[in-house]
Design an enzyme around this catalytic site. Structure first.
Site, PDB file in Angstrom:
ATOM      1  CG  ASP A 159       3.616  -1.568 -31.807  1.00  0.00           C
ATOM      2  OD1 ASP A 159       3.072  -0.466 -31.692  1.00  0.00           O
ATOM      3  OD2 ASP A 159       4.299  -2.083 -30.906  1.00  0.00           O
ATOM      4  CG  HIS A 233       3.701   1.860 -29.054  1.00  0.00           C
ATOM      5  ND1 HIS A 233       3.921   0.526 -29.335  1.00  0.00           N
ATOM      6  CD2 HIS A 233       3.833   1.981 -27.707  1.00  0.00           C
ATOM      7  CE1 HIS A 233       4.174  -0.126 -28.219  1.00  0.00           C
ATOM      8  NE2 HIS A 233       4.132   0.728 -27.209  1.00  0.00           N
ATOM      9  CB  SER A 562       5.886  -0.913 -25.325  1.00  0.00           C
ATOM     10  OG  SER A 562       4.552  -1.296 -25.166  1.00  0.00           O
TER      11      SER A 562
END
Length: 773
Positions: A159, A233, A562
């Site tokens: 990620d 994220h 996600s």
């Protein structure tokens, strides 16, 4: 941004707001060859498994094969290479011409050559919702790893990096790092002595990104040239998957909430592949190469891209090597929302869609006549007293041509706006609510009502604004306009956010979640499963310059597939811990066959205004506890995967390079639906079809081991099963056949299911998709 998914624009749970500084930390990144030489493109050269004795031998061989098509020989090849893949599989990425790429494609040792593409990054209440006792669940799965910490499961997390100081990653009570782990945690920019016994490894990759997008510092944004998360994220998804339990969180009108990951006692090794919401295929492959060689148990990756063929799919290609080595890859289905847009479409990847939970955030827009409009949102502000609401349409600042009803910058008249709630219209999907609100605030407005005619009424907007905002749809907008036309002094009140728990029906499919049919191979059902991916609360990096007190915790809401993916990754880690000898396919099967199609009202899960189908949610909504004891599993290995690969146009020589052994594709050719998956998809039916499946008994019961089928027939097709009974009393593995007989032609896709049940404990469900003609 105007529409979800807004995975980097959600509300940040802190005492104050901030603006990221446009600064760059660390050494300058390399210049981009792609921008200097337009004829050069970044290509991936994939060569499958290798038998070289060491990495140096692989790298030398890579240089030699590239030099054979490069005008400048070995030196030119060395300068052209961006990444070498040498630990788990062989290959490289390089800046070469399309002509050189074509020459490489003709080399017998090469499986595929394709241009690198860009992927995009696609929890508190979610776990409570999935484990709600009223739905027949327990808290057993969260206790499993706590019972025996020696079961060290390692999650490889690909990620945007990690914020290692987040309390959910502390290693209190953890034993030493398992000796089998081969990862590293080298010091880098703002990243020194960061790893511990829980967060055990960290690597970062930027070379491919730079070749395709230019130097990192050219973006003018915060950058850490290290595994430290500069986007948010990665920290959010990692904490959702494996974060420790963290309390004392305050959300809206609730306080002292607790956040936890799916496998809080698992360890994590981080591979930073994404920068500014972009992730290069070349960097993704390098991370897979390392994660597989580092001996992680589960790989989680929350990225997506437009549909590709198998040979041009970075996640699908790289995850095959992980699959061969016993590592399950869990990936996001994507956030495109439309049919036929799923990512990660290969059978050995567990592909995750997104759905809602039973928690809902809302404020109330109260009109002066007492009419109330409930608005989904999540914001923090002191509620407003009645204010004059004005409907702007023609009040233009001189020399400007944009209607001020759109609330563009410098289009509002402060004399009209001062002290009032202003109504603004959305022009298109890229129209920014933040800019509209800023424009109103700058002109002296105290609130904003945005009319968005394409609004999804379930969407919760949780952005940070200077003043209160209510976003309403077309129906509510007409109600508001009608009210304003009936009074000379229209007023409105925007309330503070309130939290509603136990909302019904839930879950529902998130509108942004990508849907099947599988765009690469429709006879492989995608997505595989759905999980909470909507308004998920998890850890987030501390903003630069923010002075945090010791007892303050930085958390944020986000939505997208996600966010759904790490929920499944965490559960997969626990299933792996409970069954260390299970294959990736068996873990995938356990999660899929125990999923549910029902919501918390007992009715079928909805997608929009219709019943959700396998194209929306795969097998259904994940049920964590049930996955620990599925009864039966559909297992498959490399030989079964070859069935799929043989249908994808690969030659036997290419397949031999991929799997590391001679391959003979069946003659006559098999079909993709023959892969031993816990789903059946037959979408090119021109007559009767028979499909075989093999199931293995893994149940934990001393009672009878006899299963009988319950069939839900798809419309227009008769389904039958032989044998009628699966008796595992003296068997561990049994093969059965499902026959499909078309009765009506040209009806499009139809859906059904096959459930094998022992009449008590086990309900092993397989979704069915068929299409005749």
């Amino acid at each position: 941004m105007t529409y979800f998914p807004m995975e980097a624009t959600a509300f940040l749970l802190l005492l104050s707001f901030f603006i990221f500084a446009s600064s760059v930390h660390g050494s300058p990144s390399p210049n981009s060859t792609a921008h200097e030489s337009p004829n050069l493109k970044h290509y991936i050269v994939y060569m499958g498994v290798h038998s070289f004795p060491d990495s140096e031998s692989v790298i030398n061989a890579n240089h030699e094969i590239l030099a054979s098509v490069h005008d400048l020989g070995i030196e030119g090849a060395k300068s052209a290479v961006v990444h070498h893949y040498h630990r788990s599989f062989r290959g490289f990425s390089a800046m070469i011409t399309p002509e050189q790429a074509e020459l490489l494609r003709n080399k017998p040792e090469i499986v595929s050559v394709f241009e690198s593409t860009t992927y995009k990054l696609t929890t508190t209440r979610s776990w409570d919702f999935m484990m709600d006792g009223s739905r027949g669940y327990t808290q057993g799965i969260f206790k499993h790893l706590r019972k025996d910490r020696s079961r060290d499961v390692i999650v490889g997390h690909l990620d945007s990096g990690i914020w290692p100081e987040a309390p959910c990653f502390n290693d209190n009570g953890f034993t030493p790092v398992p000796a089998r782990f081969q990862g590293s945690c080298a010091p880098a920019d703002q990243f020194t002595n960061a790893c511990n016994r829980k967060f055990i490894g960290a690597r970062f990759y930027y070379q491919s990104f730079v070749q395709e997008n230019g130097p990192l510092e050219s973006f003018g944004k915060l950058v850490y040239l290290s595994p430290r998360d500069d986007f948010g994220h990665g920290t959010h998804t990692a904490s959702t998957a494996v974060g420790n339990e963290v309390g004392n969180l305050q959300v809206a009108d609730k306080s002292d909430l607790v956040a936890k990951g799916g496998a809080p006692n698992a360890r994590v090794s981080v591979y930073k592949i994404c920068w500014f919401n972009k992730c290069s295929c070349g960097d993704i492959l390098k991370a897979f190469d390392d994660a597989t060689a580092d001996n992680v148990d589960v790989i989680t990756i929350s990225v997506g891209t437009s549909p590709k063929t198998f040979l041009a799919d970075c996640v699908g290609t790289a995850s095959f090597v992980a699959f061969q080595k016993g590592i399950l890859t869990v990936a996001a289905a994507g956030n495109d929302g439309d049919f036929g847009t799923t990512s990660s479409n290969v059978p050995w990847v567990l592909t995750v869609a997104a759905s809602t939970t039973d928690r809902f955030f809302q404020n109330v827009l109260t009109l002066g006549d007492g009419e109330k409009i409930v608005v989904p949102t999540l914001q923090f502000f002191i509620w407003l007293a009645h204010c004059l609401a004005i409907f702007l349409l023609h009040s233009l600042v001189s020399s400007l041509t944009k209607f001020c009803s759109y609330c563009g910058q410098n289009t509002l008249n402060p004399y009209q706006v001062q002290g009032r709630i202003v109504i603004c219209y959305v022009t298109d999907q890229k129209d920014s609510r933040g800019l509209k609100t800023s424009a109103v605030h700058s002109a002296g407005g105290v609130g904003v009502i945005i009319i968005d005619t394409a609004l999804d009424n379930d969407v919760v907007f949780h952005e940070s604004y200077e003043i209160p905002i209510s976003v309403i749809g077309q129906t509510e907008g007409q109600m508001l306009v009608s009210y304003m036309r009936t009074t000379n002094q229209p007023t409105a009140t925007i309330s503070r956010t309130k939290t509603a728990l136990g909302v019904k029906p839930a879950p529902k499919m998130a509108y942004f979640s990508s849907r099947g049919p599988n765009p690469v191979e429709s006879d492989i059902l995608k997505p595989d499963i759905t999980a909470p991916g909507y308004n998920i609360l998890a850890a987030y990096p501390i903003p630069e310059g923010q002075n945090m007190k010791a007892n303050e915790i930085y958390y944020k809401f986000d939505s997208g597939t996600s966010m759904a993916t790490p929920h499944v990754s965490g559960i997969a880690a626990i299933v792996k811990a409970a069954n260390s000898n299970w294959s990736p396919a068996a873990i995938k099967s356990a999660i899929m066959t125990t999923a549910t199609r029902r919501d918390n009202t007992g009715n079928y899960i909805q997608s929009g205004n219709a019943q959700a189908t396998p194209f929306d949610m795969g097998s259904g909504h994940i049920q964590p506890d049930n996955a620990l004891n599925p009864g039966l599993v559909y297992d498959f290995g490399v030989d079964d995967a070859i069935i799929f690969l043989c249908t994808q146009g690969l030659s036997e020589d290419q397949l031999q390079n991929m799997v590391g052994k001679p391959v003979n594709c069946p003659n006559p050719a098999h079909q993709a639906y023959e892969v031993n998956l816990p789903s059946i998809s037959v979408t090119k039916m021109t007559g009767p079809v028979s499909v075989k499946r093999t199931v293995t008994f893994v149940g934990k019961t001393n009672g009878p081991k006899v299963f009988k089928p319950v069939i839900e027939q798809p419309y227009g097709v008769t389904v039958d099963v032989e044998p009628k009974i699966l008796d595992f009393t003296g068997n561990k593995t049994i093969t059965y056949a499902v026959s499909f007989a078309p009765q009506i032609w040209g009806t499009g896709f139809a859906f059904g299911q096959l459930v094998w049940t022992d009449g008590s404990r086990y309900q092993v469900r397989t979704p069915i998709v068929v299409k005749v003609g």
